[in-house]
Each structure stands twice: as structure tokens, then as C-alpha cells.
Design a protein around this motif. Structure first.
Motif, PDB file in Angstrom:
ATOM      1  N   UNK A 263       0.928  -1.245  -0.016  1.00 26.50           N
ATOM      2  CA  UNK A 263      -0.094   0.102   0.055  1.00 26.50           C
ATOM      3  C   UNK A 263       0.894   1.210   0.063  1.00 26.50           C
ATOM      4  N   UNK A 264       2.029   1.372   0.546  1.00 29.99           N
ATOM      5  CA  UNK A 264       2.643   2.189   0.593  1.00 29.99           C
ATOM      6  C   UNK A 264       3.158   2.942  -0.927  1.00 29.99           C
ATOM      7  N   UNK A 265       3.033   2.276  -1.840  1.00 24.42           N
ATOM      8  CA  UNK A 265       3.136   2.914  -3.193  1.00 24.42           C
ATOM      9  C   UNK A 265       2.204   3.528  -3.702  1.00 24.42           C
ATOM     10  N   UNK A 266       1.026   3.507  -3.281  1.00 19.95           N
ATOM     11  CA  UNK A 266      -0.254   4.162  -3.498  1.00 19.95           C
ATOM     12  C   UNK A 266      -0.058   5.846  -3.763  1.00 19.95           C
ATOM     13  N   UNK A 267      -0.646   6.263  -4.590  1.00 17.82           N
ATOM     14  CA  UNK A 267      -0.083   7.795  -4.954  1.00 17.82           C
ATOM     15  C   UNK A 267       1.048   7.820  -5.812  1.00 17.82           C
ATOM     16  N   UNK A 268       2.023   7.073  -5.977  1.00 19.99           N
ATOM     17  CA  UNK A 268       3.353   7.191  -6.870  1.00 19.99           C
ATOM     18  C   UNK A 268       2.805   7.123  -8.412  1.00 19.99           C
ATOM     19  N   UNK A 269       3.482   7.774  -9.258  1.00 20.08           N
ATOM     20  CA  UNK A 269       2.932   7.775 -10.597  1.00 20.08           C
ATOM     21  C   UNK A 269       3.944   7.742 -11.785  1.00 20.08           C
ATOM     22  N   UNK A 270       3.605   7.785 -13.003  1.00 22.24           N
ATOM     23  CA  UNK A 270       4.738   7.569 -14.091  1.00 22.24           C
ATOM     24  C   UNK A 270       3.848   7.356 -15.352  1.00 22.24           C
ATOM     25  N   UNK A 271       4.719   6.872 -16.300  1.00 24.40           N
ATOM     26  CA  UNK A 271       4.151   6.650 -17.661  1.00 24.40           C
ATOM     27  C   UNK A 271       4.712   5.220 -18.283  1.00 24.40           C
ATOM     28  N   UNK A 272       4.076   4.765 -19.142  1.00 21.73           N
ATOM     29  CA  UNK A 272       4.597   3.502 -19.840  1.00 21.73           C
ATOM     30  C   UNK A 272       4.110   3.714 -21.380  1.00 21.73           C
ATOM     31  N   UNK A 273       4.710   3.299 -22.604  1.00 18.17           N
ATOM     32  CA  UNK A 273       4.473   3.435 -23.828  1.00 18.17           C
ATOM     33  C   UNK A 273       3.254   2.879 -24.052  1.00 18.17           C
ATOM     34  N   UNK A 274       2.137   3.394 -24.736  1.00 17.31           N
ATOM     35  CA  UNK A 274       0.893   2.720 -24.910  1.00 17.31           C
ATOM     36  C   UNK A 274      -0.131   3.664 -25.435  1.00 17.31           C
ATOM     37  N   UNK A 275      -1.017   3.338 -26.114  1.00 17.57           N
ATOM     38  CA  UNK A 275      -1.993   4.278 -26.818  1.00 17.57           C
ATOM     39  C   UNK A 275      -3.192   3.906 -26.089  1.00 17.57           C
ATOM     40  N   UNK A 276      -4.309   4.707 -26.459  1.00 17.88           N
ATOM     41  CA  UNK A 276      -5.859   4.683 -26.144  1.00 17.88           C
ATOM     42  C   UNK A 276      -6.507   4.424 -27.641  1.00 17.88           C
ATOM     43  N   UNK A 277      -7.679   3.974 -27.510  1.00 15.74           N
ATOM     44  CA  UNK A 277      -8.633   3.821 -28.612  1.00 15.74           C
ATOM     45  C   UNK A 277      -8.661   2.441 -29.015  1.00 15.74           C
ATOM     46  N   UNK A 278      -9.227   2.438 -30.307  1.00 18.74           N
ATOM     47  CA  UNK A 278      -9.706   1.211 -31.078  1.00 18.74           C
ATOM     48  C   UNK A 278      -8.875   0.054 -30.908  1.00 18.74           C
ATOM     49  N   UNK A 279      -7.559   0.362 -31.267  1.00 19.03           N
ATOM     50  CA  UNK A 279      -6.541  -0.715 -31.547  1.00 19.03           C
ATOM     51  C   UNK A 279      -6.143  -1.281 -30.020  1.00 19.03           C
ATOM     52  N   UNK A 280      -6.016  -0.635 -29.133  1.00 16.14           N
ATOM     53  CA  UNK A 280      -5.621  -1.343 -27.521  1.00 16.14           C
ATOM     54  C   UNK A 280      -6.942  -1.979 -27.181  1.00 16.14           C
ATOM     55  N   UNK A 281      -8.169  -1.390 -27.633  1.00 16.75           N
ATOM     56  CA  UNK A 281      -9.100  -2.347 -26.650  1.00 16.75           C
ATOM     57  C   UNK A 281      -9.477  -3.499 -27.429  1.00 16.75           C
ATOM     58  N   UNK A 282      -9.387  -3.523 -28.908  1.00 13.76           N
ATOM     59  CA  UNK A 282      -9.366  -4.884 -29.804  1.00 13.76           C
ATOM     60  C   UNK A 282      -8.141  -5.746 -29.118  1.00 13.76           C
ATOM     61  N   UNK A 283      -7.212  -5.244 -28.886  1.00 10.79           N
ATOM     62  CA  UNK A 283      -5.916  -6.188 -28.609  1.00 10.79           C
ATOM     63  C   UNK A 283      -6.343  -6.752 -27.055  1.00 10.79           C
ATOM     64  N   UNK A 284      -6.800  -5.868 -26.198  1.00  9.55           N
ATOM     65  CA  UNK A 284      -6.878  -6.404 -24.832  1.00  9.55           C
ATOM     66  C   UNK A 284      -7.907  -7.477 -24.907  1.00  9.55           C
ATOM     67  N   UNK A 285      -9.108  -7.395 -25.694  1.00  8.42           N
ATOM     68  CA  UNK A 285      -9.919  -8.475 -25.776  1.00  8.42           C
ATOM     69  C   UNK A 285      -9.524  -9.932 -26.409  1.00  8.42           C
ATOM     70  N   UNK A 286      -8.752  -9.624 -27.504  1.00  7.05           N
ATOM     71  CA  UNK A 286      -7.809 -10.738 -27.982  1.00  7.05           C
ATOM     72  C   UNK A 286      -7.021 -11.582 -27.019  1.00  7.05           C
ATOM     73  N   UNK A 287      -6.467 -10.891 -26.313  1.00  2.25           N
ATOM     74  CA  UNK A 287      -5.274 -11.341 -25.242  1.00  2.25           C
ATOM     75  C   UNK A 287      -6.012 -11.727 -24.044  1.00  2.25           C
ATOM     76  N   UNK A 288      -7.231 -11.197 -23.662  1.00  3.43           N
ATOM     77  CA  UNK A 288      -8.255 -12.144 -22.720  1.00  3.43           C
ATOM     78  C   UNK A 288      -8.518 -13.439 -23.213  1.00  3.43           C
TER      79      UNK A 288
END
Length: 393
Positions: A263-288
Motif C-alpha cells: 500500500x505504501x506505493x499508492x499515489x506514486x505515478x509515471x508513464x509507460x508506452x501505450x495508446x488509447x482507442x480502438x486498437x488497444x481495446x481490440x487487442x486487450x479483448x483478444x489477449x483476454x
């Protein structure tokens, strides 16, 4: 009465059989080492694209594709190079990898370039790779850390952070990223109180944390690895009370970090390569549906790296790196019909009929300059023990 094959017909038959043979793609990632918690979903992403192409039956006149996994250890140049050489001996037609920047450079210089082999890395982000002489053989679906430094500086300023202490893992990746963060944050008016390297694999980071704490800073930015020294730095900083909030660049984003820190990590933040929109959502469903987490860092980029190989080969009508290397940028970018995850069969069909495609894929693929991603990022915040996407940059 059966007719005997003429010599010409026999040659044509043999050529057709050869075209339909298996095409091997190497999947050269850090299945052990400081990002080993990320590698399984990366490997699965690449294999998902391969399975999709095989299921279509539309690749290279009925040829099939197989993936061959091997380990880089993330930071082991000797292991990476020897495994890359073994893949070459086994007849691969391309390398999905490496993963971490140092080993990627080693594989490129010692294996890929001498053998004329194409590499597409889903996660190597060092700015140094942008200017490395690669004979047109190296591409990456992850953006350079030069871009990530700008994104992190924007996030820090938007959150009201005026000063940071900065530590980085002592290798090509860490140094390049730290330089990018420092220059971008200072250009935005922020103060960097200290920039200090740390080594991976140590049992005690109290000395490093002591130096960082003495320098001060609103938060501690850790440009390290989530399963190695970066984790140790954070745990030591929390144990000593030196810092309670951490800036987390890409190498620190993954489910294992909040799970290990708690829990001590809560509130920390950052970034990771990645996009939003149609492509990622389709991929997440395929991966699931395939039984793995497609939102795991660099898994979408791994699917895209594998897809780009196969689409470029289809466009060239050849699995020879000398023939298809020049097609990677063509299939990745406009003009052409946009292709998303789950649509690789459509892309193969269009290319076979001589039409153009614009592969968008799972990570919003757009390759610029020397063949690297233009760079979209997910802004992450640790909430209730999980990495939550709170914005896109």
C-alpha cells in the motif's frame, strides 16, 4: 495413365512447396532478469499475432509461421548474443527483440548486422539506438526515451512537482532515460537536486538512498527495473522514511511492483508506452480470450512487432530480410487501409492484391525517422495497489 512431370513442372512444384514452408521468427526477450515479470505477456503478444496469421491461411501462398523463444536476461550481452546466433543457425527470418536497450544494441551489432537480419524491438528505448548505424535492419515499436523524458517532465509539472531527486540503473537504458528526464524537467523550470546511478542485484541500498535523501526533492524518480534495483531503492526509501512518493518511468511499470511494495506505493505515478482507442481495446479483448493480460507493458508492442514482420514479408512476397526490410515502413504508415488487431488476415489479403495498408495495430503504430515509434504514452497512477491508466499523452 499418369503423366510424368516435365522438368519445368517439377521445378515449379518444388518452388511452390518451398514457398509454403515454415517461416521462423525469433522471440528474443528477457524471460529471466530484471524485467522477467513483463516478458511472458510480451512473448504471448508476439505469439498471438503469429497464431492469427497461421489461422488465416493467407500468408505467403500458404506458408506457416512459428515463434522461437530465447532469453536475453535483459542485461546479459553474452547470453543475448549467443542465443541470437543460435537463432540464426536455426534459420530464423527475423528477430522480435531484444528487450532492454543494452542487449538490443549488442544483438544488433554482433548478430543482426553481420548476418543481414532484421530486428524489431518492442521495448528497447535508449536514444542511442536512434543514431546507431543499422544498415536499415533495426526498427522498434516502442518510442525513444528522448520522448519519454518530455512526457515525464510534463506529468511532473502538471502535478505541481517543483524538484526531484533522480536515480537510474547504471546501464545504457538508465543513463539515457535519466539524461532525457533531467534535461526536459530543467527546461520546464524544474529542479533536479541529484542524479545518481545505482547497481542492480544489491541486497542493501541504504547508502544510495541516504545520498538521495540528503539532496532533497519533492519526490524520488527511479529510472530502474521493477524486478531489480529499482524495487530495492523504493523499499529502502520507504523503510527509512526518505521518500513516500515515487516517479515511475517505463521500466518501473508492471503489476509486480505494487504487489511487492504494498500500500505504501499508492499515489506514486509515471508513464509507460501505450495508446488509447480502438486498437488497444481490440487487442486487450483478444489477449483476454487467449488467457493473458494484454495491458501488461510492452505486450501490445510485441504483437505489433510480430505483425509488422509478417505484413512486410507479405508485401515483399519473400521472407528474406534483404527483400522485406524495405517494406516495414511502408506497411506501418499511411497511405493505405487501417489495420487493427484481429484484422491481420484482411491486411494480408490487401497486400496480396497489391493494395496499401496502414498498420495501426495494438499500440497506434506510426514509425518515424530511423524506424521507431512516434510515441504515445499511458499516464499511470498506483491506486489501491494497482497501476491505473489516468490519462494518455
Amino acid at each position: 495413365m499418369k503423366k510424368l512431370l516435365t522438368a519445368t513442372a517439377a521445378t515449379a512444384l518444388l518452388a511452390g512447396a518451398a514457398m509454403a514452408e515454415d517461416v521462423k521468427l525469433g522471440i528474443l526477450l528477457g524471460f529471466t532478469g530484471p524485467i522477467e515479470s513483463l516478458a511472458p505477456a510480451m512473448g504471448s503478444g508476439a505469439e498471438l499475432a503469429i497464431a492469427e496469421v497461421n489461422e488465416s491461411g493467407k500468408f505467403m501462398d500458404g506458408a506457416s509461421v512459428s515463434g522461437m523463444r530465447a532469453d536475453t536476461g535483459c542485461i546479459d550481452n553474452g547470453l543475448s548474443t549467443s542465443n541470437g546466433e543460435r537463432m540464426i543457425a536455426d534459420g530464423i527470418a527475423g528477430i522480435i527483440g531484444g528487450d532492454c536497450s543494452g542487449v538490443t544494441g549488442a544483438i544488433l551489432q554482433n548478430v543482426a548486422i553481420p548476418n543481414g537480419m532484421v530486428m524489431i524491438s518492442p521495448s528497447a528505448t535508449s536514444p542511442g539506438l536512434s543514431t546507431m548505424e543499422d544498415n536499415g535492419l533495426f526498427f522498434r515499436t516502442a518510442p525513444s526515451d528522448a520522448r519519454e523524458g518530455q512526457v515525464m517532465a510534463d506529468i511532473l509539472k502538471d502535478r505541481g512537482i517543483e524538484s526531484i531527486a533522480l536515480t537510474y540503473t547504471n546501464n545504457d537504458y538508465g543513463k539515457g532515460l535519466a539524461d532525457a528526464i533531467q534535461s526536459s524537467f530543467e527546461a520546464a523550470g524544474g529542479e533536479v537536486t541529484i542524479v545518481a546511478a545505482h547497481e542492480d542485484g544489491k541486497a542493501d541500498y541504504s547508502a544510495e538512498v541516504g545520498a538521495l535523501a540528503s539532496a532533497g526533492g519533492d519526490i524520488l524518480v527511479v529510472a530502474g527495473y521493477l524486478d531489480q534495483g529499482g524495487l530495492g531503492i523504493i523499499q529502502s526509501a520507504l523503510d527509512s522514511g526518505a521518500y513516500d512518493t515515487f516517479g515511475l518511468p517505463g521500466g518501473m511499470i508492471g503489476d509486480s511492483l505494487p504487489a511487492n511494495v504494498g500500500p505504501d506505493l499508492n499515489g506514486s505515478f509515471g508513464q509507460i508506452a501505450g495508446a488509447g482507442g480502438e486498437g488497444p481495446e481490440k487487442y486487450f479483448a483478444l489477449a483476454e480470450a487467449a488467457g493473458f493480460d494484454g495491458s501488461s507493458p510492452y505486450s501490445p508492442e510485441s504483437y505489433d512487432a510480430a505483425a509488422l514482420f509478417m505484413l512486410a514479408m507479405q508485401a515483399a512476397g519473400s521472407a528474406s530480410p534483404a527483400d522485406y526490410a524495405g517494406k516495414v515502413l511502408e506497411v506501418a504508415n499511411a497511405p493505405g487501409e487501417k489495420i487493427y488487431p484481429g484484422e491481420l488476415a484482411k491486411g494480408l489479403e490487401l497486400l496480396a492484391s497489391g493494395q496499401d495498408i496502414d498498420y495501426v495495430g495494438a499500440s497506434g503504430v506510426e514509425l518515424i525517422g530511423p524506424g521507431e515509434s512516434a510515441g504515445s504514452y499511458r499516464e499511470i497512477e498506483v491506486t489501491d495497489g494497482e497501476n491505473k491508466t489516468v490519462n494518455f499523452r
